[in-house]
Scaffold this motif. Structure first.
Motif, mmCIF file in Angstrom:
data_model
loop_
_atom_site.group_PDB
_atom_site.id
_atom_site.type_symbol
_atom_site.label_atom_id
_atom_site.label_comp_id
_atom_site.label_asym_id
_atom_site.label_seq_id
_atom_site.Cartn_x
_atom_site.Cartn_y
_atom_site.Cartn_z
ATOM 1 N N SER A 1 -127.691 -61.851 -76.569
ATOM 2 C CA SER A 1 -126.368 -61.263 -76.771
ATOM 3 C C SER A 1 -125.457 -62.230 -77.507
ATOM 4 O O SER A 1 -125.674 -63.448 -77.496
ATOM 5 C CB SER A 1 -125.725 -60.890 -75.425
ATOM 6 N N THR A 2 -124.454 -61.649 -78.175
ATOM 7 C CA THR A 2 -123.395 -62.446 -78.807
ATOM 8 C C THR A 2 -122.055 -61.778 -78.501
ATOM 9 O O THR A 2 -121.970 -60.546 -78.428
ATOM 10 C CB THR A 2 -123.568 -62.540 -80.338
ATOM 11 N N LYS A 3 -121.030 -62.587 -78.302
ATOM 12 C CA LYS A 3 -119.684 -62.049 -78.087
ATOM 13 C C LYS A 3 -118.656 -63.110 -78.471
ATOM 14 O O LYS A 3 -118.969 -64.305 -78.530
ATOM 15 C CB LYS A 3 -119.484 -61.624 -76.631
ATOM 16 N N ILE A 4 -117.455 -62.658 -78.734
ATOM 17 C CA ILE A 4 -116.376 -63.578 -79.094
ATOM 18 C C ILE A 4 -115.403 -63.637 -77.924
ATOM 19 O O ILE A 4 -114.920 -62.605 -77.438
ATOM 20 C CB ILE A 4 -115.664 -63.120 -80.380
ATOM 21 N N GLU A 5 -115.126 -64.852 -77.450
ATOM 22 C CA GLU A 5 -114.188 -65.074 -76.354
ATOM 23 C C GLU A 5 -113.230 -66.199 -76.732
ATOM 24 O O GLU A 5 -113.663 -67.289 -77.086
ATOM 25 C CB GLU A 5 -114.931 -65.470 -75.064
ATOM 26 N N VAL B 1 -123.573 -64.049 -86.822
ATOM 27 C CA VAL B 1 -124.117 -62.936 -86.029
ATOM 28 C C VAL B 1 -125.211 -62.213 -86.809
ATOM 29 O O VAL B 1 -126.277 -61.892 -86.258
ATOM 30 C CB VAL B 1 -122.995 -61.963 -85.614
ATOM 31 N N TYR C 1 -117.096 -65.073 -87.673
ATOM 32 C CA TYR C 1 -118.445 -65.265 -87.125
ATOM 33 C C TYR C 1 -119.459 -64.203 -87.569
ATOM 34 O O TYR C 1 -120.602 -64.232 -87.132
ATOM 35 C CB TYR C 1 -118.378 -65.280 -85.596
ATOM 36 N N LEU D 1 -117.420 -68.135 -80.497
ATOM 37 C CA LEU D 1 -118.601 -67.292 -80.448
ATOM 38 C C LEU D 1 -119.505 -67.775 -79.312
ATOM 39 O O LEU D 1 -119.864 -68.960 -79.254
ATOM 40 C CB LEU D 1 -119.361 -67.356 -81.776
ATOM 41 N N GLU E 1 -126.359 -70.707 -72.857
ATOM 42 C CA GLU E 1 -125.252 -70.244 -73.686
ATOM 43 C C GLU E 1 -124.905 -71.297 -74.733
ATOM 44 O O GLU E 1 -124.793 -72.483 -74.414
ATOM 45 C CB GLU E 1 -124.008 -69.974 -72.836
ATOM 46 N N ILE F 1 -123.115 -67.252 -77.552
ATOM 47 C CA ILE F 1 -124.451 -66.725 -77.822
ATOM 48 C C ILE F 1 -125.343 -67.005 -76.629
ATOM 49 O O ILE F 1 -125.458 -68.159 -76.185
ATOM 50 C CB ILE F 1 -125.060 -67.408 -79.076
ATOM 51 N N ARG F 2 -125.962 -65.979 -76.087
ATOM 52 C CA ARG F 2 -126.940 -66.164 -75.012
ATOM 53 C C ARG F 2 -128.336 -66.171 -75.621
ATOM 54 O O ARG F 2 -128.685 -65.265 -76.383
ATOM 55 C CB ARG F 2 -126.829 -65.055 -73.969
#
Length: 312
Positions: free
Chosen positions: A257-261, A245, A241, A265, A231, A267-268
């Motif tokens: 995968s990408t996600k915002i937490e 992305v 972001y 950002l 990650e 990123i896996r």
């Protein structure tokens, strides 16, 4: 790696309640071996079975080639054990506690005198040797517990939740003491439900759930068994972001995968290094400001949760 303790098909019941179910473990010599699990998973029962406090219903516990059931006196000589609840006597001084536990282990008087001096220095309690145990701080009491379990110079030290109920600073002190004990060629076995702490401290870890061993291995092996992905966690000052992305869409084979937490950002990626290089180049060219960036593999907590879910 040489195994010092072999646990084979160990089963333990209390009445009709099955606490340990066909447990198999191989504990290496002169390493720190952790057993993690939720409260009620059987950790303490396993330790008390290993040291002979509980008689097991079936299976074998073998120390250095000798079966516990036929060699209890030998086992007591080479094993030290500190329980989760303090085992020292509050109305005795530090020195008196060490003298008492040394006599229980049949340490000769002259040897015991030398051992007391050595162990007091080792756990840094020389200045408190004439203090009553009840007057010690929580961290000092925990060190006295460990000192009493070391008084007969065991080759194996077993500690049940050694950092339980301690504040973060005292936990670090006890962890350093455990490393120090291990560096003196002593095998250390600990239980804990503090996963980050166990991951940082232990050479090998067994995950125990509802009396069964779900998996064992080094922290790295356990993380890799969950996922070989890494990650990348980064934070931009603008918190925008979309540009990154879109740029990462060209890395479909590497980015899964990408996600915002929490404004960052996540990123896996199967291989983080080339992805991270591409991100840094994009940040520099776009004149964005990078606040923070980190790369990590799955945590022991994530591995634990995944295995527990799979076990039902």
């Amino acid at each position: 790696m040489v195994s010092q303790i072999e646990i084979k098909d160990l089963t333990k019941k209390f009445g009709n309640h099955l606490v340990l179910d066909n447990v198999n473990l191989s504990i290496p010599q002169q390493k720190i071996f952790g057993i993690i699990g939720e409260s009620g998973s059987g950790k303490t029962t396993l330790l008390k079975s290993i040291v002979g406090f509980w008689k097991i219903d079936s299976g074998d516990i073998i120390f250095e080639g000798r079966n516990l059931s036929k060699n209890e006196k030998f086992i007591r000589q080479i094993v030290g054990f500190a329980t989760q609840d303090s085992g020292v006597y509050p109305k005795l001084t530090v020195k008196e506690n060490l003298e008492y536990f040394g006599s229980l282990s049949n340490v000769p008087k002259e040897t015991l005198k030398n051992n007391i001096e050595k162990v007091l220095k080792f756990v840094e309690l020389e200045h408190a040797k004439n203090e009553l145990a009840e007057n010690l701080s929580g961290g000092m009491q925990r060190r006295l517990d460990i000192a009493c379990s070391l008084i007969h110079n065991p080759r194996i030290l077993i500690l049940d939740e050694p950092t339980e109920d301690l504040d973060p600073l005292l936990r670090r002190e006890i962890m350093e003491l455990i490393r120090k004990i291990n560096s003196d060629s002593t095998t250390v076995i600990i239980t804990s439900h503090l996963l980050d702490e166990t991951e940082a401290l232990c050479d090998e870890i067994a995950i125990l759930h509802q009396g069964k061993v779900l998996k064992t291995g080094t922290p790295e092996q356990l993380r890799n068994s969950f996922s070989k992905e890494e990650e990348i966690i980064l934070e931009l000052e603008s918190k925008k972001y979309a540009g990154i992305v879109n740029k990462l869409k060209t890395h479909k084979k590497k980015v899964t995968s990408t996600k915002i937490e929490n404004g960052k950002l996540v990123i896996r990626a199967k291989n983080a290094e080339p992805v991270l290089i591409e991100i840094i180049r994009w940040v520099e060219s776009s004149k964005e400001k990078l606040v923070e960036v980190d790369v990590r593999k799955a945590s022991l907590g994530e591995v634990f949760e995944s295995l527990v879910r799979k076990s039902g």
